[in-house]
Scaffold this active site. Structure first.
Site, PDB file in Angstrom:
ATOM      1  N   SER A 260      37.146  45.928  51.118  1.00 53.98           N
ATOM      2  CA  SER A 260      38.027  45.083  50.730  1.00 53.98           C
ATOM      3  C   SER A 260      37.336  43.648  50.824  1.00 53.98           C
ATOM      4  CB  SER A 260      39.352  45.057  51.174  1.00 53.98           C
ATOM      5  OG  SER A 260      39.267  44.269  52.498  1.00 53.98           O
ATOM      6  N   LYS A 261      37.927  42.814  49.996  1.00 55.16           N
ATOM      7  CA  LYS A 261      37.337  41.608  49.717  1.00 55.16           C
ATOM      8  C   LYS A 261      37.537  40.592  51.189  1.00 55.16           C
ATOM      9  CE  LYS A 261      36.720  37.975  46.346  1.00 55.16           C
ATOM     10  NZ  LYS A 261      35.387  38.182  45.962  1.00 55.16           N
TER      11      LYS A 261
END
Ligand code: GLU
Length: 490
Positions: A260-261
């Site tokens: 995830s970012k």
């Protein structure tokens, strides 16, 4: 086997995640391997999540990565265009097609109008949650007679259309990677097919489009696996032959959580900006969840096409290992020409403030020597400025073990000779750089370790590093004199 047709169907909600790039890559490899066609379709039915420029960005990322497709949405002259005879390939331009198919399902009894308000749906869900049940629609509107429902619709009452799933029926399908999958309808919601704004949901649009676009294999992330029974039921409801399914393992980080970012780079743009080469990223990504039979790790796109098959796609999450990516990418950097890597390095050197565009244009060969000096030691291009920092800095940062070398008794003689020799010349060219250390050796009689190590320490601040000849050439007369004189005057 029918002619293979596969598709990548991203939603234009921002950037292209590298998990998405890998899905596109596997579709591409499979299409190429089977002389099939690869289609890019844009799934923009969720109008609330659209991001301006996202289509262009997706296409740009695919193009950069070398993933070509045959039909669908392209960008030409900065404009989004569509090509192929199964269009339109942008879902928001196909609303009448979905509407027609939803009507067909209502007529055949496979779908129904639902007039439940959001408040009621929330309440139903809350009650189910309290009871420990899986929240799903309770089916209140299933029993409204069709004529009555149509009247309410005609009167302008707000509604959606839902899939009418049979109760307690096993839905079976075969996934090429995972084998047979059976899910009972009691675990599935009566999915909304058409929203009150007239847009279909993903589930309706994906089935209609995959069918009308003659898609033979659905290759997508495993997050879509729970939705597949609904899709399979829709194929049955329409009386259509269903495609083959391949659900790919999620790209995970080292903690086996979805990449995830929040943890750093996840978009193709991020990797591009760091200076990964497209062939490095693509080669590495192919290995996240797949391996060829011969276990080869370095492969060109053509080799991957030749070796690709779904038989060797893993069932469980592929771990994204940045160290391995760096190793693969470093391989491609080392095997690329210095001309190519230099061109790619220039923007990073400019950004670091070391050179400007004009200097870059006028000093190609100097920059190529600079880049060649450190090319072997970087994993991605944005590492280059840090590696060449010591060439541009006014002063060297002296490391401890370098400092230790500067106390030797030969040092004053050596440093005086270096400064004296350099003051006799105009500037250092490559030939001069090649003979410089020999010249100093001759004039001082200092040789080997006593000559090379302190000289390197004095002009670079370190006892390790690249080829001395290049360093001498790159630093040039004035910088070397300045660095050595400073030590002499200490
Ligand atoms: N639009 C979906 C996505 O954004 C596509 C899923 C599919 O390939 O069916 O991932």
């Amino acid at each position: 086997m029918k002619d293979v047709r596969v598709r990548f169907a991203p939603s234009p909600t921002g950037y292209l995640h590298i998990g998405g790039l890998r899905t596109a890559l596997y579709n591409y490899l499979f299409a190429k391997k089977n002389n099939g066609k690869f289609i890019l379709r844009i799934e923009d039915t969720d109008q609330t999540r659209l991001v301006e420029g996202a289509i262009e960005n997706l296409i740009d990322s695919l193009q950069w990565a070398g993933i070509e497709y045959d039909e669908g949405v392209f960008v030409e002259d900065h404009k989004v265009v569509q090509k192929g005879d199964h269009g339109p390939y942008i879902q928001s331009q196909r609303l009448d097609i979905y509407k027609k198919h939803v009507d067909q399902l209502i007529e055949s009894g496979h779908a129904y109008y639902c007039f439940c308000s959001k408040e009621r749906l929330d309440q139903v869900r809350d009650e189910q949650k309290i009871k420990g049940l899986v929240p799903k629609y309770d089916g209140l509107c299933r029993s409204i007679p069709i004529e009555e429902a149509k009247k309410r619709v005609a009167n302008g009452e707000e509604c959606v259309v839902r899939l009418k799933l049979p109760h307690n029926r096993d839905i079976k399908f075969y996934d090429i990677v995972r084998g047979e999958i059976v899910i009972n309808t009691k675990d599935i919601d009566d999915q909304v097919l058409l929203k009150s704004d007239g847009f279909p949901t993903y589930h309706m649009a994906v089935v209609v489009d995959d069918h009308l676009m003659d898609i033979t294999h659905i290759v997508r992330g495993e997050e879509w696996l729970p939705s597949t029974p609904k899709h399979v039921f829709l194929y049955e409801a329409f009386g259509w032959e269903k495609p083959e399914y391949v659900h790919l393992p999620t790209v995970l980080n080292k903690d086996r959580k979805k990449l995830s970012k929040r943890q750093g780079d996840v978009s193709v743009d991020d990797f591009k900006a760091r200076g990964y080469l497209p062939e490095g990223l693509i080669n590495y990504l192919a290995l996240v969840g797949w391996s060829p039979e011969d276990n080869e790790e370095i492969m060109s796109m053509d080799e991957m096409v030749e070796k690709f098959s779904f038989d060797r796609v893993a069932k469980t999450g592929g771990i994204f290992d940045k160290d391995k990516l760096d190793w693969v990418n470093g391989h491609y950097i080392r095997s690329s020409s210095v001309e190519r890597i230099s061109k790619l390095a220039i923007p990073y050197l400019v950004e670091a403030g070391y050179i400007d565009e004009k200097f870059a244009q006028e000093n190609t060969s100097w920059i190529e020597t600079l880049v060649d000096t450190v090319k072997e030691s970087v994993s991605y291009i944005s590492e280059i400025p840090e590696k060449v920092k010591f060439i541009f800095d006014e002063d060297v940062e002296m490391e401890e073990d370098a400092q230790e070398l500067l106390g030797g008794e030969q040092i004053p003689q050596l440093f005086n000779a270096i400064v004296g020799e350099l003051k006799t010349i105009e500037e250092i060219d490559m030939d001069y750089a090649k003979s410089f250390m020999k010249t100093i050796q001759k004039s001082t009689g200092i040789k080997g370790k006593n000559l090379y190590m302190p000289t390197r320490a004095a002009i670079t601040g370190s006892v390790h590093g690249p080829e001395m000849v290049n360093i001498i050439y790159l630093l040039g007369k004035d910088k070397i004199i300045k660095r050595v004189e400073k030590l002499l005057n200490k």
